[in-house]
Scaffold this motif. Sequence first.
Motif, mmCIF file in Angstrom:
data_model
loop_
_atom_site.group_PDB
_atom_site.id
_atom_site.type_symbol
_atom_site.label_atom_id
_atom_site.label_comp_id
_atom_site.label_asym_id
_atom_site.label_seq_id
_atom_site.Cartn_x
_atom_site.Cartn_y
_atom_site.Cartn_z
ATOM 1 N N SER A 178 -0.690 -8.471 -5.808
ATOM 2 C CA SER A 178 -1.328 -7.175 -6.014
ATOM 3 C C SER A 178 -2.673 -7.167 -5.308
ATOM 4 O O SER A 178 -3.107 -8.174 -4.748
ATOM 5 N N ASP A 179 -3.355 -6.034 -5.342
ATOM 6 C CA ASP A 179 -4.712 -5.984 -4.820
ATOM 7 C C ASP A 179 -5.692 -6.158 -5.976
ATOM 8 O O ASP A 179 -5.292 -6.415 -7.119
ATOM 9 N N LEU A 180 -6.983 -6.015 -5.696
ATOM 10 C CA LEU A 180 -8.013 -6.261 -6.705
ATOM 11 C C LEU A 180 -7.894 -5.362 -7.930
ATOM 12 O O LEU A 180 -8.310 -5.736 -9.022
ATOM 13 N N ARG A 181 -7.299 -4.191 -7.759
ATOM 14 C CA ARG A 181 -7.240 -3.247 -8.876
ATOM 15 C C ARG A 181 -6.353 -3.745 -10.015
ATOM 16 O O ARG A 181 -6.509 -3.313 -11.164
ATOM 17 N N GLN A 182 -5.428 -4.654 -9.712
ATOM 18 C CA GLN A 182 -4.500 -5.134 -10.739
ATOM 19 C C GLN A 182 -4.812 -6.538 -11.244
ATOM 20 O O GLN A 182 -4.078 -7.058 -12.080
ATOM 21 N N ILE A 183 -5.892 -7.154 -10.777
ATOM 22 C CA ILE A 183 -6.149 -8.537 -11.180
ATOM 23 C C ILE A 183 -6.382 -8.671 -12.686
ATOM 24 O O ILE A 183 -6.129 -9.726 -13.269
ATOM 25 N N ARG B 118 0.800 -1.227 0.000
ATOM 26 C CA ARG B 118 0.000 0.000 0.000
ATOM 27 C C ARG B 118 0.835 1.281 0.000
ATOM 28 O O ARG B 118 0.342 2.352 -0.317
ATOM 29 N N VAL B 119 2.104 1.173 0.398
ATOM 30 C CA VAL B 119 2.928 2.371 0.534
ATOM 31 C C VAL B 119 3.409 2.845 -0.831
ATOM 32 O O VAL B 119 3.444 2.087 -1.803
ATOM 33 N N SER C 263 -0.364 -18.226 -8.584
ATOM 34 C CA SER C 263 -0.963 -17.820 -7.311
ATOM 35 C C SER C 263 -1.101 -16.302 -7.305
ATOM 36 O O SER C 263 -0.105 -15.583 -7.416
ATOM 37 N N TRP C 264 -2.337 -15.845 -7.202
ATOM 38 C CA TRP C 264 -2.584 -14.394 -7.177
ATOM 39 C C TRP C 264 -3.200 -13.992 -5.847
ATOM 40 O O TRP C 264 -4.026 -14.724 -5.278
ATOM 41 N N GLY C 265 -2.818 -12.815 -5.360
ATOM 42 C CA GLY C 265 -3.388 -12.269 -4.139
ATOM 43 C C GLY C 265 -2.464 -11.207 -3.580
ATOM 44 O O GLY C 265 -1.435 -10.877 -4.170
ATOM 45 N N ASN C 266 -2.832 -10.658 -2.417
ATOM 46 C CA ASN C 266 -1.966 -9.642 -1.832
ATOM 47 C C ASN C 266 -0.944 -10.227 -0.855
ATOM 48 O O ASN C 266 -0.172 -9.490 -0.258
ATOM 49 N N GLU C 267 -0.931 -11.571 -0.682
ATOM 50 C CA GLU C 267 0.112 -12.203 0.125
ATOM 51 C C GLU C 267 0.336 -13.670 -0.277
ATOM 52 O O GLU C 267 0.286 -14.561 0.559
ATOM 53 N N PRO C 268 0.602 -13.939 -1.555
ATOM 54 C CA PRO C 268 0.800 -15.336 -1.998
ATOM 55 C C PRO C 268 2.066 -15.980 -1.424
ATOM 56 O O PRO C 268 2.220 -17.194 -1.502
ATOM 57 N N PHE D 42 -16.268 -8.870 -4.320
ATOM 58 C CA PHE D 42 -15.938 -10.084 -5.071
ATOM 59 C C PHE D 42 -16.780 -10.220 -6.341
ATOM 60 O O PHE D 42 -16.474 -11.045 -7.199
ATOM 61 N N LEU D 43 -17.811 -9.403 -6.467
ATOM 62 C CA LEU D 43 -18.620 -9.424 -7.682
ATOM 63 C C LEU D 43 -17.801 -8.991 -8.897
ATOM 64 O O LEU D 43 -18.105 -9.355 -10.031
ATOM 65 N N SER D 44 -16.753 -8.210 -8.645
ATOM 66 C CA SER D 44 -15.958 -7.669 -9.752
ATOM 67 C C SER D 44 -14.853 -8.605 -10.226
ATOM 68 O O SER D 44 -14.139 -8.282 -11.178
ATOM 69 N N LEU D 45 -14.682 -9.755 -9.570
ATOM 70 C CA LEU D 45 -13.646 -10.684 -10.018
ATOM 71 C C LEU D 45 -13.931 -11.130 -11.459
ATOM 72 O O LEU D 45 -15.026 -11.603 -11.757
ATOM 73 N N PRO D 46 -12.965 -11.011 -12.363
ATOM 74 C CA PRO D 46 -13.196 -11.325 -13.784
ATOM 75 C C PRO D 46 -13.095 -12.820 -14.081
ATOM 76 O O PRO D 46 -12.305 -13.250 -14.921
#
Length: 448
Positions: A217-222, A146-147, A427-432, A285-289
Motif C-alpha cells: 500500500s502507500d503511506l495512507r494505509q500504513i 494508483r489506478v 514487509s510493508w511498502g508499495n512494492e514489497p 516520513f515524519l508521519s510514519l507511526p
Amino acid sequence: MAVSETSDRLSAFMRSGIYRFPSCNAVFIDPVRVLNLSYSRFSVSPSIYYSRFFESKHADQESRFSSKSKKRKRKEKQTHALNQRERLADKRHQEARPFLLKAHESLMEATDLLSAVCNLKNDVCSLTENEESLQRVEQSFVELGRVWQAPLYEITLHFHQHCKPSGDGSSSLIKYKEERVIPIFNNLVVNETSDDVEAEFLNRRYVIPRESCFYMSDLRQIHELIPAYCNFGGTSGCLRRYTMPKPLVYAESDCGFNLIVVDPPWENKSASQKLVYSTLPNRYFLSLPIKKLTHTEGALVALWVTNREKLRGFVEKELFPAWGVSYLATFYWLKVKSDGYLISDLDLFHHRPYECLLIGYCHGEGRNSEYQSRWKLLQDNQVVISIPGDYSRKPPIGELLMEYVPELKPARCIELFAREMLAGWISWGNEPLHFQDSRYFTGTREKV
C-alpha cells in the motif's frame, strides 16, 4: 590454533553468509547466502544479484577506462571552498575513515574469505543465460496501486504439496495442493506455512518465503499495520481466515514490533534520473507511526540514510524526535567488488563507497528498567562489508540487528518501504514483491 579458528570462521560463513573479523568491529556479508536461509525450494540467483559487479573482462576494461576518464574530468574541475554542510559532511567522513580503513584491511588480509567470494563467479551460471529474464519489463506495482481498479487486483498463492494421514485411519498419506486467491493491494498477504510459496499475479510468478507476509500500500494505509487498528482477527481478509505463523506477532494485538527497519525512498536526483523508484519529500516520513508500531516494551529502529548532510541533520533534529526514537549508534555499509577492492575511492566526496544505518531505540508504553537492562549494549561504528546487488538493494542485516534485541519469542520484525521479503518478517511498502519476482531466483531446489 589460528588455522583452526580461521577454518571455523570460514565454515560459519559458508553456512550463514556472515564472516566475522576477529581483529576489528566488522563483518562481511554474502547477501545471497543470507537470503537463501529464507527458502527451502528456491535459491536467489547469484548471477543476477551480483550482475553489476560480476562482469566480463571486456566490460571491466570499459568500466576502468570510463572511471579513469571521469577521474580526469574531476581533476580538471576547479577546486572550490567547502560550504558549511560540506564541511560537516567531511568531518563525519574523517571520523568514520579509520573504522572503514581497518575493516577493509581486515577483508584484504582474509585470503580464505576472498577466495570463497571470488569463487562465486564459478558457482553461478553465465549471465547470458538470464538475459531474457533480465530484459523483461518490470512490473510497476506503484502504478497499478494508483489506478481505480487496484482493489480488484488479486494474487494467487500456490502452496506446495503436503502430506497428511488419510481420513480412514490407515497409514497411507494423501498429497494435496492448496490455492488461495486474495486481494494484493491494501491487504495482508500471508504465507503461514514452513515452506516457500509460489504466487501468480498478472502472468508473473513470485516467490514468498516461509512464515512471512507483506502488505502492499502507500503511506495512507500504513495505519492498518498498527495493532490497535488491526484488531488482528477480523479486519484483514487473510487474518480473518488463516492461522498466523508462529514467528510472527499478529495474535498479540497489544504488542507491536521489537525490530523496525526503515529504508525510505529519500529524494535523490540520481534515483529520479534512473527512474528506479518513486521518491518522497522528507517531510512525508515524519508521519510514519513508528511509536504506534513499537512493541510495548520498546523497539530497535534501524534507518538507512544517504551521506547527504542535509538529510543527516533532518534525521537528527526532526525525524527521530518526531518518531520518539533516541539515537544509539551508526553502522556503515562498505561496498566492495568481487576482488575485495572498494567500488570507488574512499575519499571521493560525492560518491562515497559506503552508506549509513542509523540505529536508535524507541521506548514502548510498557517499558520498565528490568526489560531495558536485557537489551544488549550496541557497539557504535560497526562496519558491514558486502558486494552490492541491484540499484538501492540493501544487504539483509536483520540477523545482525537481532543480536541486540532481547530474546523475545517469537521475534517481531517489520521492514518499512521493503522491496523484498524475509522469512519471519512483515514487509510493508508499495512494492514489497519487487525482488520476489521469479526471475531473481534459480528455480526449484530440493530440500537437503
